[in-house]
Every structure is written in structure tokens, then in C-alpha cells.
Scaffold this motif. Structure first.
Motif, PDB file in Angstrom:
ATOM      1  N   THR A  35       0.545  -1.275  -0.032  1.00  0.00           N
ATOM      2  CA  THR A  35       0.460  -0.274  -0.050  1.00  0.00           C
ATOM      3  C   THR A  35       0.612   0.997  -0.508  1.00  0.00           C
ATOM      4  O   THR A  35       2.049   1.301   0.016  1.00  0.00           O
ATOM      5  CB  THR A  35      -0.557   0.057   1.164  1.00  0.00           C
ATOM      6  N   THR A  55      -4.306  -9.133   0.814  1.00  0.00           N
ATOM      7  CA  THR A  55      -5.095 -10.537  -0.093  1.00  0.00           C
ATOM      8  C   THR A  55      -3.757 -11.196  -0.554  1.00  0.00           C
ATOM      9  O   THR A  55      -2.472 -10.372  -0.371  1.00  0.00           O
ATOM     10  CB  THR A  55      -5.661  -9.550  -1.481  1.00  0.00           C
ATOM     11  N   GLU A  65      -0.240 -12.718  -6.730  1.00  0.00           N
ATOM     12  CA  GLU A  65       0.644 -11.629  -5.895  1.00  0.00           C
ATOM     13  C   GLU A  65       0.198 -11.128  -4.716  1.00  0.00           C
ATOM     14  O   GLU A  65      -0.846 -12.649  -4.502  1.00  0.00           O
ATOM     15  CB  GLU A  65      -0.345 -10.171  -6.348  1.00  0.00           C
ATOM     16  N   ARG A 124      -0.683  -8.981  -1.674  1.00  0.00           N
ATOM     17  CA  ARG A 124      -1.180  -7.269  -1.268  1.00  0.00           C
ATOM     18  C   ARG A 124      -1.650  -6.799  -0.412  1.00  0.00           C
ATOM     19  O   ARG A 124      -2.143  -7.180   0.355  1.00  0.00           O
ATOM     20  CB  ARG A 124      -1.918  -6.632  -3.274  1.00  0.00           C
ATOM     21  N   TRP A 143      -3.456  -3.507   1.816  1.00  0.00           N
ATOM     22  CA  TRP A 143      -5.024  -2.755   1.265  1.00  0.00           C
ATOM     23  C   TRP A 143      -4.961  -1.843   2.796  1.00  0.00           C
ATOM     24  O   TRP A 143      -4.991  -2.096   3.977  1.00  0.00           O
ATOM     25  CB  TRP A 143      -5.717  -3.349   0.825  1.00  0.00           C
ATOM     26  N   ALA A 148     -13.698  -4.486   0.354  1.00  0.00           N
ATOM     27  CA  ALA A 148     -14.032  -5.645  -0.563  1.00  0.00           C
ATOM     28  C   ALA A 148     -13.840  -4.014  -2.042  1.00  0.00           C
ATOM     29  O   ALA A 148     -13.646  -4.125  -2.729  1.00  0.00           O
ATOM     30  CB  ALA A 148     -15.259  -6.151  -0.793  1.00  0.00           C
ATOM     31  N   GLU A 202     -12.426  -1.429  -1.999  1.00  0.00           N
ATOM     32  CA  GLU A 202     -10.990  -0.805  -1.683  1.00  0.00           C
ATOM     33  C   GLU A 202     -10.350  -1.703  -3.315  1.00  0.00           C
ATOM     34  O   GLU A 202      -9.126  -0.939  -3.832  1.00  0.00           O
ATOM     35  CB  GLU A 202     -10.044  -0.329  -0.567  1.00  0.00           C
ATOM     36  N   ILE A 203     -10.742  -2.772  -3.432  1.00  0.00           N
ATOM     37  CA  ILE A 203     -10.222  -3.539  -4.647  1.00  0.00           C
ATOM     38  C   ILE A 203     -11.358  -3.294  -5.653  1.00  0.00           C
ATOM     39  O   ILE A 203     -10.264  -3.181  -7.041  1.00  0.00           O
ATOM     40  CB  ILE A 203     -10.227  -4.992  -4.431  1.00  0.00           C
ATOM     41  N   HIS A 204     -12.202  -3.003  -5.766  1.00  0.00           N
ATOM     42  CA  HIS A 204     -12.985  -2.953  -6.691  1.00  0.00           C
ATOM     43  C   HIS A 204     -14.487  -2.283  -6.549  1.00  0.00           C
ATOM     44  O   HIS A 204     -15.691  -3.767  -5.487  1.00  0.00           O
ATOM     45  CB  HIS A 204     -13.686  -3.881  -7.843  1.00  0.00           C
ATOM     46  N   PHE A 223     -17.120  -5.417  -5.657  1.00  0.00           N
ATOM     47  CA  PHE A 223     -16.857  -6.152  -5.017  1.00  0.00           C
ATOM     48  C   PHE A 223     -17.482  -5.677  -4.416  1.00  0.00           C
ATOM     49  O   PHE A 223     -18.140  -6.670  -3.526  1.00  0.00           O
ATOM     50  CB  PHE A 223     -14.953  -6.103  -4.496  1.00  0.00           C
ATOM     51  N   GLU A 224     -17.956  -4.671  -4.124  1.00  0.00           N
ATOM     52  CA  GLU A 224     -18.802  -4.259  -2.798  1.00  0.00           C
ATOM     53  C   GLU A 224     -20.250  -3.987  -2.761  1.00  0.00           C
ATOM     54  O   GLU A 224     -20.848  -4.745  -2.505  1.00  0.00           O
ATOM     55  CB  GLU A 224     -18.958  -2.775  -2.509  1.00  0.00           C
ATOM     56  N   ASN A 259     -10.288 -12.927   1.286  1.00  0.00           N
ATOM     57  CA  ASN A 259     -11.088 -13.176   0.223  1.00  0.00           C
ATOM     58  C   ASN A 259     -12.308 -13.100  -0.143  1.00  0.00           C
ATOM     59  O   ASN A 259     -12.913 -13.954   0.478  1.00  0.00           O
ATOM     60  CB  ASN A 259     -10.219 -14.663  -0.115  1.00  0.00           C
TER      61      ASN A 259
END
Length: 358
Positions: free
Chosen positions: A67, A279, A284, A286, A288, A300, A302-304, A307-308, A353
Motif C-alpha cells: 500500500t 489479499t 500476488e 498485496r 490495502w 472489498a 477498495e479492491i473494486h 466487489f462491494e 478473499n
């Protein structure tokens, strides 16, 4: 999400030198005259985290992604900046874009480095900067509460702006707004003086370990929790040493336990109530950044954003359990993986996950 810190202070207090040290670059000019930083320099720095190294090893990940924290070197302000003195309002506007403000304070004597004031007085210098920010806020508030503009401002923002004007007129700290209202509503108002603050006392080499009369006076008034004592020049020298062992020996010689970057990150995370989740898999591992008390769906996101929106649940393992059980498979087999729903509050170090509908 990372976070963005703006480095502010009077001219020639060491802002650009600190910026160069923190970002390990020579991007910012660091000359011995006022206003050598004409436009803000922005440096994006990975946040060191030993946990990520271990996750890469356990998951045999191809990539390791930290991050980040962004530092913005904002030009030196002077008394009267809110009225256009020095570099004026252009640079006050850059402060509105950051999450937190790092006040760089000169706490050293030097005949070689110009001082815009006749003597070294860190408390006075800070008051100059904070006064200019309050005056800029007051002008902004008055414009937004004007009859012509008021109709375009939401009711909750009107309440915050009116409260802020009262605080400024009574010479009180605007940070109290973050306790009385939702932080997102305060943030939308764009008030400079309401932003969380860290104070960095820039000292000479002799004062790194014990501080000096200037840092003692400053800490006595503003406390240790939000104050760091750093030598920007020494931090630059540390970065110039390419070998890690050389850096370690140099720091030990000067009795420096942590780099200025690491200390700033720790203070910044505490100040902004941030924490880290991970994750981790073959592709990878990573890190966050999220705010404390963040729900699983928000994490979630924050990833995409998908996802939220489509969040079902989060497969969750604590960092310690993940390492002890050598990754996902054995964590599941040994009952250390949990399925958490929409109300789950993410904890620092969680390995997540996300399951979601598309």
C-alpha cells in the motif's frame, strides 16, 4: 486507499529536503531562498510492512504490492498568504486536497540558511501558518454562506460551516468538528484548519537524540503524540547510502532507531485511524489501507466497486493463523478460516478473499 499528506511550513524550514528524503528522490528543489518550490511536488511511497514479505513466501506469490502514502511538498507560506502575500491563495488551495497536514517547523540555528523571521521561534512560526489557514477558511465560509450561494449548500454542511465560523472567531481549534460531525461531511466542506495535523520539528545533527530548547518548548505546548523530531538533512544522508548495512551502522552511530519515513507512517496511521488488510495468493500478495471499523463490503470496495456492490461474504484468516498454517489450504483444513458477512469489522492484518455476485 493509501493516504496523502501535505508538507507545509514557512520558507526555508526544510520542507523540500524532507520531501526528498521521504520519497528517496531529488525531485523537489531544495535551495536556500524562499519559494523555490513553485508547484507542489508529489511523491508516492510504498509503506514498509514485514508481514507482506512473509505472505509472499507462504503463498509463493509472483508479485508483492505494498500500500502507499503520498507526500505533497507545498510551497512556503508567509504571513499574509490568505491575502495573496508570498505565493498566496494558489498554494492554500493545494492543502485542501490532502488527508492530513505535516507542519514542518524549523528548530535549528544556522547562519547559512535564511530565515524569513528575525529569530528561530517554532511556536510563532506554527501560529503564522495556522492563522493563514484559518483566515482562508473564514473567507471560504463567508462566500458559501452568502445568500446567493447558500441555496446550493446542503443543510449538514451549513451547520458545519456555521460552527466552523464560530470556532474561528473564538480562536478555537477546528479539529473538534471531526468529533461532532461525520468525517466525510467535514471533509466535503474542504476546511484547511479541520484537517488532522502532525508536527515535524526539523533539527540539526546534534539534536537528533535529545532534541533542543526549541523542540522542548514546542513539545511542552503541543505534546508528544503528534510531534516528531527529525533531521531532514540526516534523513537525506541515510538515503544516499545504498547499502542497507551501511544505513544501519550510520543510524546506530547517531542513535536513530527508525527512519523518519517509518515514524511518519506510524504517526499518520494513528492520526487518521488507518489499518491494513491483505489479499494473498499465487499471483500476488498485496496490502490495502482502510479506516478502522471498516466493514467487509467497504474493504472489498477498495479492491473494486463491483466487489462491494455484489458482496456475499469474506473468507477470513488472521495473519498469525495464516502464517502458522502455511496459507489458505491448511488454514481451512484446521478450522482457522471464517466466513464473515456484511457486518464484519475488518481487523488489522486480516487476510481476506471476497465472494461476490457479478
Amino acid at each position: 486507499m493509501g493516504f496523502k499528506c501535505g508538507i507545509v511550513g514557512l520558507p526555508n524550514v526544510g520542507k523540500s529536503t524532507l520531501f526528498n528524503a521521504l520519497t528517496n528522490s531529488s525531485k523537489a528543489q531544495a535551495a536556500n531562498f524562499p519559494f523555490c518550490t513553485i508547484d507542489p511536488n508529489i511523491g508516492i511511497v510504498p509503506v514498509p510492512d514485514n508481514r507482506l514479505d512473509k505472505l509472499v513466501s507462504v503463498s509463493n506469490s509472483k508479485k508483492k504490492i505494498y500500500t502507499t502514502i503520498s507526500f505533497v511538498d507545498i510551497a512556503g507560506l508567509v504571513k499574509g498568504a490568505s491575502k495573496g502575500e508570498g505565493l498566496g491563495n494558489k498554494f492554500l488551495s493545494h492543502i485542501r486536497e490532502v488527508d492530513a497536514i505535516i507542519h514542518m517547523i524549523r528548530c535549528f540555528d544556522s547562519d547559512d540558511i535564511q530565515n524569513v523571521n528575525p529569530d528561530v521561534n517554532p511556536i510563532r512560526d506554527l501560529e503564522i501558518i495556522e492563522t493563514e489557514m484559518k483566515l482562508a477558511d473564514l473567507e471560504s465560509i463567508q462566500k458559501r454562506l452568502d445568500k446567493k450561494n447558500r441555496k446550493n449548500v446542503e443543510e449538514v454542511q451549513i451547520q458545519i460551516l456555521e460552527k466552523a465560523m464560530s470556532l474561528i472567531n473564538n480562536d478555537q481549534d477546528l479539529s473538534i468538528l471531526n468529533e461532532q460531525y461525520e468525517k466525510k461531511d467535514v471533509s466535503i466542506c474542504g476546511l484547511l484548519s479541520s484537517k488532522p495535523k502532525l508536527y515535524v520539528c526539523n533539527v540539526d545533527e546534534e539534536s537528533i537524540s535529545e532534541g533542543n530548547k526549541y523542540t522542548n518548548q514546542f513539545i511542552e505546548k503541543f505534546g508528544e503524540d503528534k510531534t516528531l523530531v527529525i533531521s531532514a538533512d540526516i534523513e537525506n544522508q541515510i538515503n544516499d547510502l545504498g547499502d542497507e548495512m551501511e544505513k544501519k551502522k550510520f543510524m546506530e552511530m547517531l542513535n536513530i532507531k527508525e527512519t523518519g519515513l517509518n515514524n511518519l507512517i506510524k504517526k499518520g496511521y494513528d492520526l487518521l485511524s488507518l489499518e491494513t488488510f491483505f489479499t494473498s495468493g499465487p499471483e500476488e500478495s498485496r496490502a490495502w489501507t482502510v479506516t478502522k471499523n471498516c466493514t467487509a463490503p467497504k474493504a472489498a470496495g477498495e479492491i473494486h466497486t463491483d466487489f462491494e456492490k455484489g458482496f456475499i461474504r469474506a473468507e477470513t484468516v488472521s495473519y498469525d493463523d495464516f502464517i502458522k498454517n502455511d496459507g489458505w489450504v491448511k488454514s481451512k483444513e484446521n478450522g482457522k478460516m471464517r466466513l464473515e458477512g456484511k457486518d464484519y469489522i475488518v481487523k488489522d492484518g486480516d487476510i481476506l478473499n471476497f465472494r461476490f455476485n457479478t
